[in-house]
Write a protein that holds these residues in place. Sequence first.
Motif, PDB file in Angstrom:
ATOM      1  N   ARG A   1       0.885  -1.281   0.031  1.00 49.45           N
ATOM      2  CA  ARG A   1      -0.082   0.135   0.000  1.00 49.45           C
ATOM      3  C   ARG A   1       0.804   1.340  -0.001  1.00 49.45           C
ATOM      4  O   ARG A   1       0.405   2.458  -0.313  1.00 49.45           O
ATOM      5  N   GLU A   2       2.104   1.110   0.290  1.00 52.29           N
ATOM      6  CA  GLU A   2       3.101   2.229   0.262  1.00 52.29           C
ATOM      7  C   GLU A   2       3.089   2.960  -0.945  1.00 52.29           C
ATOM      8  O   GLU A   2       3.509   4.046  -1.032  1.00 52.29           O
ATOM      9  N   LEU A   3       2.767   2.278  -2.082  1.00 51.13           N
ATOM     10  CA  LEU A   3       3.045   2.909  -3.423  1.00 51.13           C
ATOM     11  C   LEU A   3       1.732   3.704  -3.863  1.00 51.13           C
ATOM     12  O   LEU A   3       1.823   4.117  -4.964  1.00 51.13           O
ATOM     13  N   ASP A   4       0.644   3.666  -3.009  1.00 51.81           N
ATOM     14  CA  ASP A   4      -0.481   4.116  -3.565  1.00 51.81           C
ATOM     15  C   ASP A   4      -0.355   5.648  -3.762  1.00 51.81           C
ATOM     16  O   ASP A   4      -0.995   6.316  -4.662  1.00 51.81           O
ATOM     17  N   ASP A   5       0.522   6.315  -2.989  1.00 54.66           N
ATOM     18  CA  ASP A   5       0.672   7.741  -3.251  1.00 54.66           C
ATOM     19  C   ASP A   5       1.549   8.023  -4.286  1.00 54.66           C
ATOM     20  O   ASP A   5       1.634   9.431  -4.774  1.00 54.66           O
TER      21      ASP A   5
ATOM     22  N   VAL B   1       9.793   7.708  -9.420  1.00 52.92           N
ATOM     23  CA  VAL B   1       9.674   7.166  -7.908  1.00 52.92           C
ATOM     24  C   VAL B   1      10.911   7.186  -7.331  1.00 52.92           C
ATOM     25  O   VAL B   1      11.109   7.771  -5.959  1.00 52.92           O
ATOM     26  N   ILE B   2      11.880   6.829  -7.777  1.00 53.38           N
ATOM     27  CA  ILE B   2      13.149   6.631  -7.311  1.00 53.38           C
ATOM     28  C   ILE B   2      14.042   8.134  -7.376  1.00 53.38           C
ATOM     29  O   ILE B   2      14.529   8.490  -6.465  1.00 53.38           O
ATOM     30  N   GLN B   3      13.771   8.634  -8.469  1.00 55.03           N
ATOM     31  CA  GLN B   3      14.239   9.989  -8.530  1.00 55.03           C
ATOM     32  C   GLN B   3      13.834  11.076  -7.400  1.00 55.03           C
ATOM     33  O   GLN B   3      14.307  11.893  -6.909  1.00 55.03           O
ATOM     34  N   ARG B   4      12.725  10.801  -6.834  1.00 58.59           N
ATOM     35  CA  ARG B   4      12.086  11.521  -5.835  1.00 58.59           C
ATOM     36  C   ARG B   4      12.679  11.299  -4.452  1.00 58.59           C
ATOM     37  O   ARG B   4      12.911  12.118  -3.400  1.00 58.59           O
ATOM     38  N   GLU B   5      13.541  10.132  -4.380  1.00 56.85           N
ATOM     39  CA  GLU B   5      14.302   9.649  -3.252  1.00 56.85           C
ATOM     40  C   GLU B   5      15.600  10.528  -3.394  1.00 56.85           C
ATOM     41  O   GLU B   5      16.247  11.080  -2.554  1.00 56.85           O
ATOM     42  N   LYS B   6      16.358  10.346  -4.480  1.00 63.41           N
ATOM     43  CA  LYS B   6      17.606  10.690  -4.862  1.00 63.41           C
ATOM     44  C   LYS B   6      17.851  10.891  -6.355  1.00 63.41           C
ATOM     45  O   LYS B   6      16.999   9.905  -7.072  1.00 63.41           O
TER      46      LYS B   6
ATOM     47  N   VAL C   1       3.077   3.471 -12.092  1.00 59.06           N
ATOM     48  CA  VAL C   1       3.047   2.461 -11.170  1.00 59.06           C
ATOM     49  C   VAL C   1       1.872   1.866 -11.146  1.00 59.06           C
ATOM     50  O   VAL C   1       1.833   0.752 -10.902  1.00 59.06           O
ATOM     51  N   SER C   2       0.823   2.726 -11.461  1.00 55.74           N
ATOM     52  CA  SER C   2      -0.621   1.995 -11.509  1.00 55.74           C
ATOM     53  C   SER C   2      -0.701   0.793 -12.317  1.00 55.74           C
ATOM     54  O   SER C   2      -1.560   0.068 -12.492  1.00 55.74           O
ATOM     55  N   GLU C   3       0.019   0.862 -13.407  1.00 52.92           N
ATOM     56  CA  GLU C   3      -0.044  -0.008 -14.634  1.00 52.92           C
ATOM     57  C   GLU C   3       1.120  -1.302 -14.542  1.00 52.92           C
ATOM     58  O   GLU C   3       1.060  -2.122 -15.210  1.00 52.92           O
ATOM     59  N   LEU C   4       1.688  -1.352 -13.299  1.00 51.09           N
ATOM     60  CA  LEU C   4       2.647  -2.391 -12.952  1.00 51.09           C
ATOM     61  C   LEU C   4       1.897  -3.705 -12.356  1.00 51.09           C
ATOM     62  O   LEU C   4       1.123  -3.484 -11.909  1.00 51.09           O
ATOM     63  N   SER C   5       2.615  -4.855 -12.628  1.00 51.07           N
ATOM     64  CA  SER C   5       1.689  -6.060 -12.068  1.00 51.07           C
ATOM     65  C   SER C   5       2.362  -6.183 -10.807  1.00 51.07           C
ATOM     66  O   SER C   5       2.894  -5.428 -10.072  1.00 51.07           O
ATOM     67  N   GLY C   6       1.824  -7.059  -9.948  1.00 48.53           N
ATOM     68  CA  GLY C   6       1.878  -7.203  -8.504  1.00 48.53           C
ATOM     69  C   GLY C   6       3.485  -7.467  -8.435  1.00 48.53           C
ATOM     70  O   GLY C   6       3.996  -6.964  -7.489  1.00 48.53           O
ATOM     71  N   GLY C   7       3.931  -8.301  -9.073  1.00 51.42           N
ATOM     72  CA  GLY C   7       5.356  -8.648  -8.842  1.00 51.42           C
ATOM     73  C   GLY C   7       6.192  -7.455  -9.017  1.00 51.42           C
ATOM     74  O   GLY C   7       7.402  -7.217  -8.443  1.00 51.42           O
ATOM     75  N   GLU C   8       6.068  -6.621 -10.115  1.00 55.03           N
ATOM     76  CA  GLU C   8       6.844  -5.339 -10.329  1.00 55.03           C
ATOM     77  C   GLU C   8       6.589  -4.385  -9.345  1.00 55.03           C
ATOM     78  O   GLU C   8       7.658  -3.577  -8.950  1.00 55.03           O
TER      79      GLU C   8
END
Length: 612
Positions: free
Chosen positions: A360-364, A373-378, A408-415
């Motif tokens: 659920r942490e990816l919902d935002d 997503v990674i660029q937001r970290e660094k 991110v909304s279009e990724l599979s569960g594993g991705e």
Amino acid sequence: MAHLLGGENLSISFGTRTVLDGVTVGLNYGDRIGVVGRNGDGKSTLMRLLAQRITADAGRVTWRRGLDVGYLDQGDVLDGDLDVGRAIVGDRADHEWAANPRIREIMAGLVGDVDWHARVNSLSGGQRRRVALAKLLIEPHDVIMLDEPTNHLDVEGVAWLARHLKGRWRANEGAFLVVTHDRWFLDEVSTDTWEVHDGIVEPFEGGYAAYVLARAERDRMAAVVEGKRQNLMKKELAWLRRGAPARTSKPKFRIEAANALIADVPEPRDSVALSRMATARLGKDVVDLEGVTLAYDDESPLLDNVTLRLAPGERVGVVGVNGAGKSTLLRLLSGEIAPTSGRVKRGKTVVPAVLSQDVRELDDVADLRVVEVIQREKQTFAIGGKELTAGQLVEQLGFTNQKQWTRVSELSGGERRRLQLLRLLVGEPNVLMLDEPTNDLDTDTLAAVEDVLDGWPGTLVVVSHDRYLLERVTDHQLALLGDGKVRALPGGVDQYLALREAALASGAVAGSGPAPASGAGTADGGASPAASGAAGGSGATEAEKRQARKDLNRVERQLGKLTDQEAKLHAQMAEAAEDYGRLGELNAQLQALLAEKEGLELEWLEASEVLE
């Protein structure tokens, strides 16, 4: 062997993507086949084609006349309005199925603890899966096809299903095809493996371990061929520059396939690129639970007076029955919830990160692309002395250039799980907690994730029903048996299964795992089709319990010493790999040590049962 069913020149496409291209496969009597491959490569599609659930664009599927095929879908196909009894046995009277010992064994093994009159839509995911399995397995099918049968099953459920499939038919009878990411289960039940990749199906003899070795040998041979080609190109280029070619010596290969493969395998804790990412410094204090009790409303406490201490760099796995409080334990350790009583002490330098079951942490960040997503970290990351961009980093965990720009909304569960794990790691935590990290991951991705975890230097806590993963990435395991206590498992998952079997046999511990395979079904429509044992404890005197505690402490110390000796022997064997005489002596010492260790583990188990 007599032929049961097969597919000839099967091809199928979805949109512009060809999933299977000219595939020919078949099942014979006695086949026990596991199917592996990356997510999306066509494992489930192949099974649905062979089960005649869908039709191929080209090619044909043929069945032997009168063949009875049972199929377990990956999704939930049960009628939620039915009660459990009707969902499994239909309108058959109790005496019709209860008189069959095979059906009674299946009922006891899978749904012994499930309310026989409960509505299917009121059950948990694990209970619904066991009901669906029971409905399938009570029928006398010639062929069984199982698509991810271990989804939502706990360790006991997986072990029971493996035992059942191994003993369901004689060696030359029946056949089954199973798609699963559970590598222990694959190794336990399958005698052959099909790898689905790049539109083809490649067969291998043996279970998962044999398949991994065979694939490694195949890749090694391909690398040898490519190396020879590259060498030839270099020689031709050198000839063009210098004129006559220099005299070269032909390389000599001393190839013994098994020894070469084993000799080339790195140590399990070898570092990988991502492990060199900076991790926040971890002091000597991590997380301590001291006399912690946690209860909801008037229910029995999930955790009852639990004391647990995590050490820096400790790698611990947690197993237990569904509903015993494994996820709750993680939430306590991470600080997400507070205990009803007791104390939770965290070190000042602790930086925790939790991978939840539903990610659920990816919902935002659902509207962002993977690389964003990674660029937001660094923007850049220093790994192994090199500076990598966010794009280069996500590529190391399997996101191709095209996938990096997928939302991110279009990724599979594993991705999604891969992305969230990477996101957690770039946050530089020093305590990593993973709740069922193997959900939705294929075997190749699991291997990549394990490679990352192997070299991660912080404290690791893993909750999982995947015993392969637990034994692969953690150094020891803990058990929650449903009685509010947390127990150490020096004997690993096998010891946990033995404890559960003993507890269920005596009726001492309530839990949601399957009942033992004994007892007849009730004919009066009781709450459960399996007979239950009477409740009761071990009945030991206080003096016997004191002695048992002393024995436990003594055995644990001895087991610790033997574990150290075992590690030293393995190191010595690695050094003496070319000295076969010395290797034989060391192997004899190792076998003696393992025998002594097994005896101590049995002694530990007997002492622990006195304290139950």
